[in-house]
Design an enzyme around this catalytic site. Structure first.
Site, PDB file in Angstrom:
ATOM      1  N   LYS A  22       0.851  -1.203   0.000  1.00  0.00           N
ATOM      2  CA  LYS A  22       0.000   0.000   0.000  1.00  0.00           C
ATOM      3  C   LYS A  22       0.883   1.247   0.000  1.00  0.00           C
ATOM      4  CE  LYS A  22      -1.744   1.668   4.002  1.00  0.00           C
ATOM      5  NZ  LYS A  22      -1.490   3.092   4.288  1.00  0.00           N
ATOM      6  N   ASN A  23       1.879   1.287   0.863  1.00  0.00           N
ATOM      7  CA  ASN A  23       2.647   2.515   1.057  1.00  0.00           C
ATOM      8  C   ASN A  23       3.693   2.769  -0.016  1.00  0.00           C
ATOM      9  OD1 ASN A  23       1.060   3.017   3.204  1.00  0.00           O
ATOM     10  ND2 ASN A  23       2.577   2.521   4.768  1.00  0.00           N
ATOM     11  N   ARG A  91      -5.177  10.743   3.982  1.00  0.00           N
ATOM     12  CA  ARG A  91      -4.184  11.801   4.182  1.00  0.00           C
ATOM     13  C   ARG A  91      -3.075  11.751   3.126  1.00  0.00           C
ATOM     14  NH1 ARG A  91      -1.224  12.414   6.976  1.00  0.00           N
ATOM     15  NH2 ARG A  91      -1.427  14.449   7.861  1.00  0.00           N
ATOM     16  N   CYS A 115      -5.555  12.537  12.231  1.00  0.00           N
ATOM     17  CA  CYS A 115      -6.252  11.235  12.176  1.00  0.00           C
ATOM     18  C   CYS A 115      -6.098  10.615  13.564  1.00  0.00           C
ATOM     19  CB  CYS A 115      -5.658  10.350  11.094  1.00  0.00           C
ATOM     20  SG  CYS A 115      -4.056   9.723  11.521  1.00  0.00           S
ATOM     21  N   ARG A 120      -0.407  14.869  12.688  1.00  0.00           N
ATOM     22  CA  ARG A 120       0.149  14.604  11.351  1.00  0.00           C
ATOM     23  C   ARG A 120       0.184  15.855  10.468  1.00  0.00           C
ATOM     24  NH1 ARG A 120      -1.671   8.886   9.395  1.00  0.00           N
ATOM     25  NH2 ARG A 120       0.270   9.061   8.216  1.00  0.00           N
ATOM     26  N   ASP A 305       4.442   0.996  12.155  1.00  0.00           N
ATOM     27  CA  ASP A 305       3.263   0.328  11.575  1.00  0.00           C
ATOM     28  C   ASP A 305       3.131  -1.120  12.010  1.00  0.00           C
ATOM     29  OD1 ASP A 305       3.321   2.021   8.332  1.00  0.00           O
ATOM     30  OD2 ASP A 305       2.759   2.653  10.345  1.00  0.00           O
ATOM     31  N   ILE A 327       7.231   7.551  17.077  1.00  0.00           N
ATOM     32  CA  ILE A 327       6.944   8.246  15.814  1.00  0.00           C
ATOM     33  C   ILE A 327       5.658   9.051  15.871  1.00  0.00           C
ATOM     34  CG2 ILE A 327       6.607   7.943  13.323  1.00  0.00           C
ATOM     35  CD1 ILE A 327       9.442   7.222  14.274  1.00  0.00           C
ATOM     36  N   ARG A 397      -8.653  -0.479   4.441  1.00  0.00           N
ATOM     37  CA  ARG A 397      -7.817   0.537   3.793  1.00  0.00           C
ATOM     38  C   ARG A 397      -6.485  -0.078   3.368  1.00  0.00           C
ATOM     39  NH1 ARG A 397      -7.455   6.204   6.675  1.00  0.00           N
ATOM     40  NH2 ARG A 397      -6.173   6.374   4.813  1.00  0.00           N
TER      41      ARG A 397
END
Ligand code: EPZ
Length: 422
Positions: A22-23, A91, A115, A120, A305, A327, A397
């Site tokens: 995804k990223n 985002r 979020c 962020r 994550d 983070i 998502r």
């Protein structure tokens, strides 16, 4: 709306194949703004990739997405705007800013709100783009940016190695005039994948994956063709599923080099993780796990994550585990839900102290963000009786066909429409 119903206790057995990242997909999809034709393979079918494609279609691009293959064509009149309705759902839409400024010299993008996991802000993105010559103002919740004639290369030093900021700047610099040097750049593997995709279209980028990236602007890019890397966070998440549910699973398309810190941490708990070949591992849980500590860091440290999923694993481990989140300022939303399942976790600032318990008991819980929902699935697989997870749109998502992949491994999980209005 839908919910997951998980009847815990089944061990996992069999094979699972990891989907595209995804990223990595999101910045690469948005980098199609920089050229006239893009072919991207291994794009996962997710809520977020569908949102990214809708955003491009809203701007006037033609996009065809089928069986993981995404083709994007730039049409005549492109609207250089990203509306609030789409940006607030994802985002990462802020990543259109750099390419729009680089290619079309203007952009109007809704400021992404905060979020669940934190405020962020995007201040570092905007400050760096201004150094390349963009004139940026905030007007009624929108970022309105213009470039007089062409972005001009500059030296950028990020206060923090922001992943999105680094990606936005790479995409802004590839068509800028002259050389851009990004210092204190983020080193995540998804940035390397983005740079590889752009280089195939003629971009000149050196040093992606290190903290100093040099980009020499070119006049234009040719057709971009790229296959997205596997999703390292999905891969790590499946290790956490075996760690809570037990069993033995072969994970294919496992991006081992990008997950060495995560693999080592799971091995510290007693998980058996054996490399079968360059892209495949066998993950096995033999006996109760030992608690161990993690501190989330930028790459190549332990990824934020994976923090929620690792915490779920430690709920059933012996002894105490200390989990530090460095983070994001609010990434412990899953703790309250894990406590509803019977875990023993206390929070002290950015530190969670997890005391292992003998068992978790199923209950109704609510997903609050993408990785929190994955941690609830991990816990539900191990919990006695039934766990119902609400608001699984968070999970959809970032995980492709998760319940089907888990069903094929023997988990008792089903997705059902919920009468609740959420
Ligand atoms: C990317 O988010 C990922 N998202 C996140 O994954 C991931 O958690 C994060 O990188 C860190 O690895 C995508 O790639 C789409 P950052 P990003 O900019 O780019 C602060 C998931 O679960 N910051 O590196 O937004 C920020 O507040 C998601 O898949 C500023 O202060 O992350 C945060 O505390 C969640 N100002 C920290 O830096 C800025 O201008 C890291 O943010 C930018 C960031």
């Amino acid at each position: 709306m839908h919910k997951f119903i998980i009847r815990g206790g089944n061990q996992l057995k069999g094979k699972v194949k990891i989907s595209g990242s995804k990223n990595a997909s999101l910045p690469i999809i948005f980098s199609s703004i920089l050229t006239s034709q893009t072919e991207i393979g291994n794009v996962p079918l997710l809520r977020d990739t569908k949102t990214a494609i809708s955003l491009l279609k809203n701007m006037g691009f033609k996009a065809v997405f089928k069986d993981g293959q995404l083709s994007i064509i730039k049409e005549a009149n492109i609207k250089t705007e990203a509306d609030y309705e789409l940006v607030r759902t994802m985002r990462a839409s802020i990543l259109v800013l750099g390419p729009l400024l680089s290619k079309f010299k203007k952009a109007k993008v809704s400021l992404p709100g905060g979020c669940a996991i934190g405020a962020r802000p995007v201040n570092l993105h905007l400050k760096a783009l201004s150094k390349l010559g963009a004139e940026i103002k905030i007007d009624h919740g929108y970022i309105v940016a213009n470039v007089k004639n062409r972005l001009k290369g500059a030296e950028i030093v990020f206060d923090f190695p922001t992943v999105g900021g680094t990606e936005n700047l790479i995409m802004a610099a590839v068509l800028a005039e002259g050389k851009t040097i990004i210092k204190n750049a983020a080193k995540e593997p998804e940035i390397v994948d983005l740079a590889n995709a752009l280089k195939k279209a003629g971009a000149i980028i050196e040093g992606a994956g290190t903290d100093t990236i040099e980009i020499t602007g070119v006049e234009e890019l040719s057709k971009m063709e790229h296959t997205v890397m596997p999703d390292r966070i999905e891969a790590g998440t499946f290790i956490s599923f075996v760690a809570t549910a037990g069993g033995e699973v072969v994970i294919e398309n496992f991006p081992y080099q990008t997950l060495e810190t995560v693999v080592k941490k799971f091995q510290e708990t007693g998980m058996k993780i054996e490399r079968l070949n360059s892209k495949t591992v066998k993950v096995k849980k033999n006996n109760p796990l030992q608690g161990t500590d993690i501190t989330t860091q930028v790459y190549p440290g332990f990824p934020t994550d994976m923090q929620a999923q690792f915490m779920a694993t430690m709920c059933l481990a012996e002894e105490v585990s200390i989990i530090k989140e460095n983070i994001f300022e609010n990434r412990f939303q899953h703790v309250l839900e894990l406590q509803r399942l019977g875990s023993n976790i206390t929070i002290d600032g950015n530190t969670a102290i997890v005391k292992g318990v003998k068992k978790l008991i199923g209950a109704k819980v609510m997903a609050t963000d993408l990785r929190a929902s994955a941690s609830l699935v991990a816990a539900g697989l191990a919990a006695e009786n039934t766990t119902e997870i609400y608001r699984i749109y968070h999970l959809e998502r970032g995980y492709e066909n998760l319940e089907k992949k888990l069903q094929q491994l023997g988990a008792n999980i089903e997705k059902r429409r919920t009468e609740q209005p959420y």
